[in-house]
Design an enzyme around this catalytic site. Structure first.
Site, PDB file in Angstrom:
ATOM      1  CE1 TYR A 198      -5.301   5.241 -40.633  1.00 35.42           C
ATOM      2  CE2 TYR A 198      -3.593   5.515 -38.978  1.00 35.42           C
ATOM      3  CZ  TYR A 198      -4.889   5.218 -39.313  1.00 35.42           C
ATOM      4  OH  TYR A 198      -5.800   4.916 -38.339  1.00 35.42           O
ATOM      5  CG  ASN A 232      -5.621  10.674 -34.755  1.00 34.96           C
ATOM      6  OD1 ASN A 232      -6.572   9.919 -34.950  1.00 34.96           O
ATOM      7  ND2 ASN A 232      -4.383  10.236 -34.577  1.00 34.96           N
ATOM      8  CG  HIS A 327      -5.757   6.047 -29.157  1.00 35.64           C
ATOM      9  ND1 HIS A 327      -4.717   6.937 -29.219  1.00 35.64           N
ATOM     10  CD2 HIS A 327      -5.803   5.432 -30.364  1.00 35.64           C
ATOM     11  CE1 HIS A 327      -4.150   6.865 -30.413  1.00 35.64           C
ATOM     12  NE2 HIS A 327      -4.779   5.964 -31.116  1.00 35.64           N
ATOM     13  CG  HIS A 354      -8.426   7.416 -31.893  1.00 30.29           C
ATOM     14  ND1 HIS A 354      -7.424   7.856 -32.723  1.00 30.29           N
ATOM     15  CD2 HIS A 354      -8.156   7.955 -30.670  1.00 30.29           C
ATOM     16  CE1 HIS A 354      -6.587   8.617 -32.035  1.00 30.29           C
ATOM     17  NE2 HIS A 354      -7.004   8.697 -30.796  1.00 30.29           N
ATOM     18  CG  HIS A 356      -5.490   1.024 -34.962  1.00 32.19           C
ATOM     19  ND1 HIS A 356      -4.211   1.464 -35.159  1.00 32.19           N
ATOM     20  CD2 HIS A 356      -6.303   2.064 -35.305  1.00 32.19           C
ATOM     21  CE1 HIS A 356      -4.244   2.708 -35.604  1.00 32.19           C
ATOM     22  NE2 HIS A 356      -5.496   3.092 -35.691  1.00 32.19           N
TER      23      HIS A 356
HETATM   24 FE   LIG Z   1      -7.052   7.892 -34.910  1.00 34.30          FE
END
Ligand SMILES: [Fe+2]
Length: 466
Positions: A198, A232, A327, A354, A356
């Site tokens: 991150y 991502n 998402h 992806h 959480h």
């Molecule tokens: Fe992600």
């Protein structure tokens, strides 16, 4: 209480009953209550980020499988001050003979950041099921680690995988890693479903946070391989500061054995490990018809020999079955492309990250739709995989606790808590899966299920969830 008060109470009760009835359509939405507060990243001077002592000491040591079958290991590390040696010295536990392998080094710049010297060295021709020690050095500082190779690829080789996703580097991330390490059902390798450091949440994607993350997880990944999936947060595409090559920091730092499975890019590949065939896909590389990833997967799935590797596991970052508003539907286009193949080839389980939170699906498919027939709802399908979202590592973005209501029928269990899971293959027919939330004791299983292999024992295993 007046008549209007009674009416309100009755109305609330009726609404609650109706709500409960609607929720019964799906599986379990756990009522476990956890702290809703986000935990921040651990500060740069935290002990978990400490640079190892000694001039130019190798740091950020990590290993992953280095070939198709588990007889090679890629050892990676960083030296900060000068290049140092590219060589890994290694030896089997009960042998005094030391081997040497020579690797290579690389370096990259990202906006105003310059990386240290990143070393990658593949050590090959290892014996199966053997403990090896290995040594890396920079200047005069040597560090020693060890790992155990997997059993020979074969249908009844038991093996336990850990599952971690979206880890980041917060206090919650540290709790997740500690729980994984302390889990009495010891994982022997980690299937990592993407989103590592991150660093891209920092100004200019401060790549120092790639370094701190790698120092944080070294305590596990230097000793057992983590099988990498790109998420991502690995893309690091920032044209406004001139960074236009996607996956630049990730692909410099994390090497995978993609060529061994005839892949042409490190973002999709496969490995065999013990009795498992693991296919890693990239949610962030082209996957439409005629693309390299499509062609590769189309050729790869027929190669899986379930007599050799009964367990067919797929890793990806963006989940196909996700009943969280976070998402929601992002995995839909890839699902449309590849789901018929997963059913045809009877994939046992798909792990994604992806989102959480944690979610486990029933065995369902949604492949009947053909634009005009209107058949666009998931249906029970014993040839379909179980879909598990395990993006609950505990990163800085916090929990995804806005679940869609009602819980869809295909969703067997869901909860917005941080944790990890393990997938323990016992033999060709049975595997035991369990999910562990961070708030519990190390041995507590918050969700679990016996998996019956889709090829050797393809009967309904949905009732084995505890
Ligand atoms: Fe992600």
């Amino acid at each position: 209480m007046g008549p209007s008060g009674k009416t309100v109470v009755l109305a609330v009760l009726a609404a609650a009953v109706l709500h409960a009835a609607v929720l019964c359509n799906g599986g379990i939405t756990s009522s476990f209550v956890r702290s809703p507060e986000k935990s921040g990243d651990m500060p740069l001077d935290s002990d978990v980020f400490k640079v190892p002592p000694g001039y130019n000491a190798p740091q950020q040591v990590h290993i992953t499988q280095g070939d198709l079958v588990g007889k090679a290991v890629i050892v990676s590390w960083v030296t900060a001050d000068e290049p140092g040696s590219n060589t890994v010295v290694y030896w089997a536990e009960n042998s005094s003979h030391k081997y040497k392998a020579k690797g290579s080094k690389t370096k990259y710049k990202f906006y105003n950041y310059t990386s240290g010297y990143i070393h990658h060295c593949t050590i090959k021709k290892l014996e199966y099921d053997t403990k090896y020690y290995y040594e890396v050095e920079g200047g005069n500082t040597r560090r020693t680690f060890w790992f155990t190779t997997p059993p020979e690829v074969g249908p009844d080789a038991p093996y336990t995988f850990g599952l971690i996703g979206d880890l980041g580097q917060t206090y919650d991330s540290n709790a997740t890693l500690t729980h994984y390490e302390q889990n009495p059902n010891k994982g022997q390798a980690v299937l990592y479903v993407g989103d590592l450091s991150y660093a891209d949440n920092y100004p200019f994607h401060d790549n120092v946070r790639w370094d701190t993350w790698a120092r944080f997880v070294e305590r596990s990944v230097a000793y057992q391989p983590w099988i990498w999936t790109a998420g991502n947060h690995e893309i690091d595409f920032v044209p406004e500061i001139g960074e236009t090559k996607p996956f630049k920091p990730y692909s410099h730092r994390y090497h995978v054995p993609y060529k061994a499975s005839n892949s042409t890019a490190p973002f999709w590949y496969s490995i065999k490990r013990a009795s498992a065939y693991i296919i890693v896909l990239s949610s962030y590389s082209a996957y439409g018809k005629y693309t390299p990833q499509y062609e590769w997967l189309n050729n790869e799935l027929p190669k899986v020999n379930r007599s050799e590797t009964p367990w067919l596991i797929v890793l990806m970052h963006s989940p196909w079955y996700n009943s969280n508003s976070y998402h929601y539907m992002e995995g839909e286009t890839m699902r449309v492309m590849y789901e018929p193949w997963f059913v045809k080839y009877k994939v046992d389980v798909v792990f994604a990250g992806h989102v959480h939170a944690y979610e486990r699906s029933e065995r369902v498919s949604n492949i009947a739709y053909n634009i005009i027939n209107g058949l666009c709802s998931p249906v029970s399908d014993q040839s379909a995989p179980v879909y598990i979202t395990i993006g609950d590592g505990g990163n800085i973005e916090g929990l995804a606790n806005n679940l869609t209501e009602p819980q869809p029928k295909y969703s067997a269990f869901r909860e917005a808590s941080f944790g990890h899971a393990t997938f323990s293959i016992k033999n060709r027919t049975h595997a035991y899966y369990s999910w562990h939330r961070n708030q519990d004791g190390y041995a507590v299983e918050a969700d679990s299920m016996w998996f019956f292999n889709r090829f050797w024992h393809p009967i309904d295993d949905s009732t084995t969830a505890a």
